[in-house]
Motif scaffolding. Structure first.
Motif, PDB file in Angstrom:
ATOM      1  N   ASP A 145      -3.617  -6.755   4.803  1.00 34.73           N
ATOM      2  CA  ASP A 145      -4.718  -5.899   5.244  1.00 34.73           C
ATOM      3  C   ASP A 145      -5.751  -6.683   6.040  1.00 34.73           C
ATOM      4  O   ASP A 145      -6.012  -7.854   5.745  1.00 34.73           O
ATOM      5  CB  ASP A 145      -5.416  -5.272   4.027  1.00 34.73           C
ATOM      6  CG  ASP A 145      -4.544  -4.217   3.361  1.00 34.73           C
ATOM      7  OD1 ASP A 145      -3.512  -3.864   3.959  1.00 34.73           O
ATOM      8  OD2 ASP A 145      -4.897  -3.756   2.260  1.00 34.73           O
ATOM      9  N   GLU A 146      -6.331  -6.035   7.070  1.00 31.30           N
ATOM     10  CA  GLU A 146      -7.449  -6.610   7.796  1.00 31.30           C
ATOM     11  C   GLU A 146      -8.721  -6.239   7.037  1.00 31.30           C
ATOM     12  O   GLU A 146      -8.958  -5.074   6.712  1.00 31.30           O
ATOM     13  CB  GLU A 146      -7.514  -6.079   9.214  1.00 31.30           C
ATOM     14  CG  GLU A 146      -8.628  -6.744  10.034  1.00 31.30           C
ATOM     15  CD  GLU A 146      -8.704  -6.206  11.454  1.00 31.30           C
ATOM     16  OE1 GLU A 146      -8.024  -5.219  11.746  1.00 31.30           O
ATOM     17  OE2 GLU A 146      -9.471  -6.769  12.259  1.00 31.30           O
TER      18      GLU A 146
ATOM     19  N   LYS B   4       0.532  -0.596   9.842  1.00 29.35           N
ATOM     20  CA  LYS B   4       1.596   0.323   9.449  1.00 29.35           C
ATOM     21  C   LYS B   4       2.912  -0.422   9.390  1.00 29.35           C
ATOM     22  O   LYS B   4       3.203  -1.288  10.198  1.00 29.35           O
ATOM     23  CB  LYS B   4       1.705   1.474  10.473  1.00 29.35           C
ATOM     24  CG  LYS B   4       0.476   2.373  10.480  1.00 29.35           C
ATOM     25  CD  LYS B   4       0.657   3.485  11.493  1.00 29.35           C
ATOM     26  CE  LYS B   4      -0.566   4.396  11.512  1.00 29.35           C
ATOM     27  NZ  LYS B   4      -0.426   5.483  12.518  1.00 29.35           N
TER      28      LYS B   4
ATOM     29  N   ASP C 256      -8.630  -2.291   8.133  1.00 30.37           N
ATOM     30  CA  ASP C 256      -7.434  -1.633   8.660  1.00 30.37           C
ATOM     31  C   ASP C 256      -6.226  -2.126   7.875  1.00 30.37           C
ATOM     32  O   ASP C 256      -6.212  -3.260   7.374  1.00 30.37           O
ATOM     33  CB  ASP C 256      -7.256  -1.946  10.153  1.00 30.37           C
ATOM     34  CG  ASP C 256      -6.152  -1.090  10.762  1.00 30.37           C
ATOM     35  OD1 ASP C 256      -5.611  -1.489  11.800  1.00 30.37           O
ATOM     36  OD2 ASP C 256      -5.823  -0.015  10.188  1.00 30.37           O
ATOM     37  N   ARG C 257      -5.204  -1.293   7.799  1.00 31.46           N
ATOM     38  CA  ARG C 257      -3.951  -1.692   7.153  1.00 31.46           C
ATOM     39  C   ARG C 257      -2.824  -1.482   8.143  1.00 31.46           C
ATOM     40  O   ARG C 257      -2.618  -0.359   8.625  1.00 31.46           O
ATOM     41  CB  ARG C 257      -3.701  -0.865   5.888  1.00 31.46           C
ATOM     42  CG  ARG C 257      -2.342  -1.151   5.255  1.00 31.46           C
ATOM     43  CD  ARG C 257      -2.251  -0.541   3.873  1.00 31.46           C
ATOM     44  NE  ARG C 257      -3.191  -1.175   2.989  1.00 31.46           N
ATOM     45  CZ  ARG C 257      -3.662  -0.605   1.882  1.00 31.46           C
ATOM     46  NH1 ARG C 257      -3.295   0.602   1.536  1.00 31.46           N
ATOM     47  NH2 ARG C 257      -4.523  -1.245   1.114  1.00 31.46           N
TER      48      ARG C 257
ATOM     49  N   LEU D 121     -12.361  -3.200   3.344  1.00 29.54           N
ATOM     50  CA  LEU D 121     -11.113  -2.886   4.030  1.00 29.54           C
ATOM     51  C   LEU D 121     -11.414  -2.315   5.415  1.00 29.54           C
ATOM     52  O   LEU D 121     -12.164  -1.356   5.551  1.00 29.54           O
ATOM     53  CB  LEU D 121     -10.311  -1.872   3.202  1.00 29.54           C
ATOM     54  CG  LEU D 121      -8.985  -1.413   3.826  1.00 29.54           C
ATOM     55  CD1 LEU D 121      -8.038  -2.593   3.972  1.00 29.54           C
ATOM     56  CD2 LEU D 121      -8.354  -0.320   2.969  1.00 29.54           C
TER      57      LEU D 121
ATOM     58  N   ILE E 167      -6.750  -2.929  -1.988  1.00 31.25           N
ATOM     59  CA  ILE E 167      -6.493  -3.931  -0.945  1.00 31.25           C
ATOM     60  C   ILE E 167      -5.170  -4.640  -1.246  1.00 31.25           C
ATOM     61  O   ILE E 167      -4.887  -4.993  -2.395  1.00 31.25           O
ATOM     62  CB  ILE E 167      -7.646  -4.935  -0.865  1.00 31.25           C
ATOM     63  CG1 ILE E 167      -8.916  -4.205  -0.398  1.00 31.25           C
ATOM     64  CG2 ILE E 167      -7.316  -6.092   0.062  1.00 31.25           C
ATOM     65  CD1 ILE E 167     -10.160  -5.057  -0.432  1.00 31.25           C
ATOM     66  N   LYS E 168      -4.373  -4.884  -0.177  1.00 30.57           N
ATOM     67  CA  LYS E 168      -3.058  -5.520  -0.336  1.00 30.57           C
ATOM     68  C   LYS E 168      -2.907  -6.664   0.665  1.00 30.57           C
ATOM     69  O   LYS E 168      -3.692  -6.785   1.607  1.00 30.57           O
ATOM     70  CB  LYS E 168      -1.947  -4.497  -0.107  1.00 30.57           C
ATOM     71  CG  LYS E 168      -1.939  -3.345  -1.107  1.00 30.57           C
ATOM     72  CD  LYS E 168      -0.821  -2.375  -0.770  1.00 30.57           C
ATOM     73  CE  LYS E 168      -0.802  -1.204  -1.746  1.00 30.57           C
ATOM     74  NZ  LYS E 168       0.273  -0.223  -1.405  1.00 30.57           N
TER      75      LYS E 168
END
Length: 786
Positions: free
Chosen positions: A645-646, A690, A687-688, A685, A641-642
């Motif tokens: 992130d959603e 783009k 969604d991330r 997590l 995770i970053k």
């Protein structure tokens, strides 16, 4: 100003402040204290007091012992004078005290990284003067006695003195112990007269010893005689003591000459120590008053929240709220003479003088005060018998003097404006004076008992009424200031409570016109409405506080429940896994045995082996649908995770966005308007986003370039770190960040200072602040980008 200081009791406040100084140096500073009219100077003084308060809060004490006013000693030494042993030891003690205080402050700033720029500026200027202190203390002890080790000559002379004293005492003691002479003595002792050893001889035996008579008793019956046998020894002793005194004078003169060489540095140190003692006295006084640092301005705006008069008992004084200089510049306090109006007036005036003197004031946080160029006050009965002036004449003389000087940078305080003359004329004069002061742009607070002024604030823009609340039931003022509500006469209500006939009261009411009655009824209605509103607000505030506490309790209980649930599931899984593992080992062992039997030709079917394995797999523990869901979510949470992130916070069932990673296992997550720290295992997590890269950016940074939201400078050299910061800010701007973190660590503080200086000058930096408790504190700087 002298008259204002007197009527507002500024000197009484200074006497309170003097109780908190540690030396005569600080006391002198308090005696010289006067309000400043320069905003920058007042701000510096307030910041000094705030830094002093920080030191007292963190350390609890300040080492100010041993410091005394040695100004006269240093000046006398500078012009060639010789100092006494006690004066020299005072100088040494003050040097030591100054060096100790310097080290105390410098250590807090340089090693503990506490922000004390003004105190540090004072401390750095204190000269240690270690050599002079050491020279003095090698020669003089703490009691001001010159030591034998001060010089070889003094040691030799004192050895001679002790030898001669021993010889004299031995000779005299042999006389006093002799049986033939004891009857001639009043007492068998050896004493001293005129710095010479003598024995007490009865009058009638005067001629038996010869020698010199130095004294006699009051009755004349006893003579103190130096016998002829010890005259020579006493003379030798006397000569040795003269030599001792001369050598001591020489030593003191030499030490004084050493002091003279550093006299200017000593005088500078004294000024610095006086300033520091004064600053810490102000800080201690602020703690005593439970005072705070006000915001400051030069626009005339005053906002006092729960202000208390510093000279009144803190346990009984009623706090007041006052606002002046914003929507309205005139505050008219009306109502009967109950004592509360003048206290309000003096509170505003004295707190203004205190703030302009660099003192924190007894108000709540977020209060604001103005720095006025002039403060005027007409308070109290200034009747002068010598000048044969009436009360009205005296007040008017003072008001005329005020009106000659008042301007838009003034604060004017009028007590019982227009009193002492015909009510109609007095009220008209009061209105005219208030208009004149207002038209000049000054801020004014005025008290009056004239009913005509109740309507003044309603008819004038920029003016507002106020009154001191009066409890008719107890016949006493409550001292609460009611802004926006004019004071009303309580004469009828008080008279009724005291038993005056209702018939008389009704006849009295008939004498008052209907307009006055309507005004009184309106004021009574305003008072009732305000009290009701305040009561409802207090209830609402109480309910809000209870609801907030309930919310926090529920969050805490939910967190505890989730931790308990996770722990129990983990324990159950571990227990089941152990059981299955053991069963597998046993089964594998059995299967191996079956295969061995099969190899040896015994009848074992392959399907028997398959059935055994199938039964073994079915022995594994089955998870419920909810347990599978939680386990699946926990597995997802272990993904990389970053920031950005959603995610879904499993324990709350709410979606949010990761703001930043706090540690390896903790993230800060934004859920709606709420930010909170969440454990990594409690995140799923979703969604991330783009990363969209445009051609210009790809050209500058490369298509695979990624900019983190933080830059770690720890371990970098200073010059390399500065280059990295400049490049990083450019990259962060291109990446579209609005806020980034620069991690420089605490260390010596040099890297932190360099980073902050660079950021202040950078054209694309909107602002910067130190990291919060959960952001690395002073080891991290959070930067806002334009």
């Amino acid at each position: 100003m002298e008259r204002v200081i007197r009527v507002l009791e500024y000197e009484k406040m200074k006497r309170q402040l003097q109780e908190h100084v540690s030396s005569s140096l600080g006391k002198q500073k308090v005696n010289q204290l006067l309000p400043s009219v320069e905003l920058d100077e007042v701000k510096r003084w307030q910041n000094e007091t705030a830094e002093g308060a920080t030191v007292r809060r963190l350390k609890g004490h300040v080492p100010l012992g041993g410091i005394s006013d040695i100004t006269a000693h240093a000046k006398r030494a500078k012009i060639g004078g010789s100092l006494s042993a006690s004066e020299l030891i005072e100088i040494a003690s003050t040097i030591y005290g100054g060096r100790t205080l310097r080290k105390f402050i410098v250590t807090m700033v340089e090693e503990e990284e506490i922000e004390l720029p003004l105190l540090y500026e004072y401390a750095e200027q204190i000269e240690p003067l270690t050599d002079v202190e050491r020279e003095i203390k090698q020669c003089i002890d703490d009691n001001g006695h010159v030591l034998d080790s001060a010089s070889p000559a003094l040691r030799t002379i004192r050895q001679q003195v002790r030898s001669y004293e021993s010889g004299v005492r031995s000779k005299l003691e042999s006389i006093t112990r002799s049986s033939s002479t004891q009857k001639m003595l009043s007492d068998a002792i050896v004493t001293i007269r005129n710095d010479r050893f003598v024995i007490p001889v009865k009058q009638e035996y005067r001629s038996s010893f010869g020698g010199i008579v130095h004294d006699q008793s009051s009755s004349g019956a006893t003579l103190f005689i130096e016998p002829q046998a010890i005259v020579t020894l006493n003379n030798q002793l006397r000569e040795a003591k003269v030599k001792e005194a001369r050598e001591i004078e020489r030593i003191l003169a030499e030490l004084s000459s050493h002091v003279a060489l550093v006299a200017d540095e000593l005088l500078t140190n004294i000024d610095l120590l006086a300033s520091l003692d004064f600053i810490f006295a102000k800080a201690h006084y602020a703690k005593y008053l439970k005072a705070t640092k006000p915001k400051l301005n030069d626009t005339g705006y005053v906002l006092l929240k729960r202000a208390r008069h510093p000279l009144l008992d803190a346990d009984i004084v009623v706090p007041i709220d006052v606002e002046l200089g914003g929507e309205y510049r005139s505050l008219i306090i009306t109502g009967p003479n109950t004592g509360g109006k003048t206290v309000t007036l003096k509170t505003v005036g004295l707190l203004t003088l205190m703030a302009q003197s660099g003192l924190h004031v007894p108000v709540d946080d977020e209060s604001e005060m103005a720095v006025y160029k002039q403060v005027f006050a007409d308070i109290g009965d200034e009747q002068s018998i010598e000048q044969s002036l009436s009360t009205f004449s005296s007040h008017m003389t003072n008001i005329v003097s005020i009106l000659d000087k008042v301007d838009f940078q003034s604060l004017v305080l009028f007590d019982e404006l227009g009193a002492g003359t015909d009510p109609t004329e007095g009220a008209a004069l009061a209105i005219s004076i208030l208009d004149d002061v207002y038209n000049r742009g000054a801020c004014v607070v005025a008290t009056t008992h004239y009913s005509e002024l109740k309507g003044y604030a309603y008819n004038r823009e920029g003016a507002i009424n106020a009154s001191v609340e009066f409890d008719v039931e107890t016949l006493r003022p409550t001292y609460r200031l009611l802004i926006g509500v004019p004071g009303r006469s309580n004469a009828f209500a008080i008279s009724r409570r005291l038993g005056l006939s209702e018939r008389i009261i009704e006849k009295a009411k008939e004498q008052i016109d209907s307009e006055t009655n309507q005004i009184e009824n309106m004021i009574e209605s305003l008072e009732t409405s305000q009290k009701s509103a305040e009561s409802e607000w207090e209830k609402a505030e109480k309910i809000r506080a209870e609801a907030e506490q309930l919310r926090l309790d529920l969050i805490r209980q939910l967190e505890e429940f989730e931790k308990q649930k996770e722990r129990l599931m983990k324990e159950a899984e571990e227990k089941a896994e152990k059981a299955v593992s053991k069963a597998k080992e046993e089964a594998e062992f059995i299967i191996e045995e079956l295969r061995e039997m099969q190899k040896e030709g015994l009848s074992v079917k392959e399907h028997q082996i398959i059935d055994a394995k199938k039964h073994l797999e079915q022995a594994a523990p089955k998870l419920t649908a909810q347990q599978k869901k939680v386990k699946k979510a926990a597995a997802k949470a272990k993904q990389n995770i970053k920031a950005g992130d959603e995610v879904k916070v499993i324990s709350f069932g709410q979606k949010g966005f990761v703001v930043e990673q706090i540690s390896e296992s903790e993230f800060q997550v934004q859920m709606g308007i709420m930010k909170m720290k969440v454990n990594k295992d409690d995140l799923q997590l979703i969604d991330r986003p783009k990363q969209v890269e445009t051609k210009p950016i790809a050209t500058l940074r490369g298509s695979d370039h990624h900019v983190k939201s933080e830059l770690d400078l720890r371990g970098e050299r200073y010059e390399d770190a500065m280059r990295l910061v400049e490049k990083y800010i450019d990259d962060a701007l291109l990446a579209g960040y609005h806020s980034v973190s620069i991690i420089h660590g605490k260390g010596s503080g040099a890297l932190r200072k360099g980073v902050k200086q660079l950021l202040k000058k950078h054209p694309h930096v909107k602002g910067e602040r130190d990291g919060g408790m959960n952001e690395g504190g002073l080891g991290n700087t959070v930067v806002e980008l334009k």
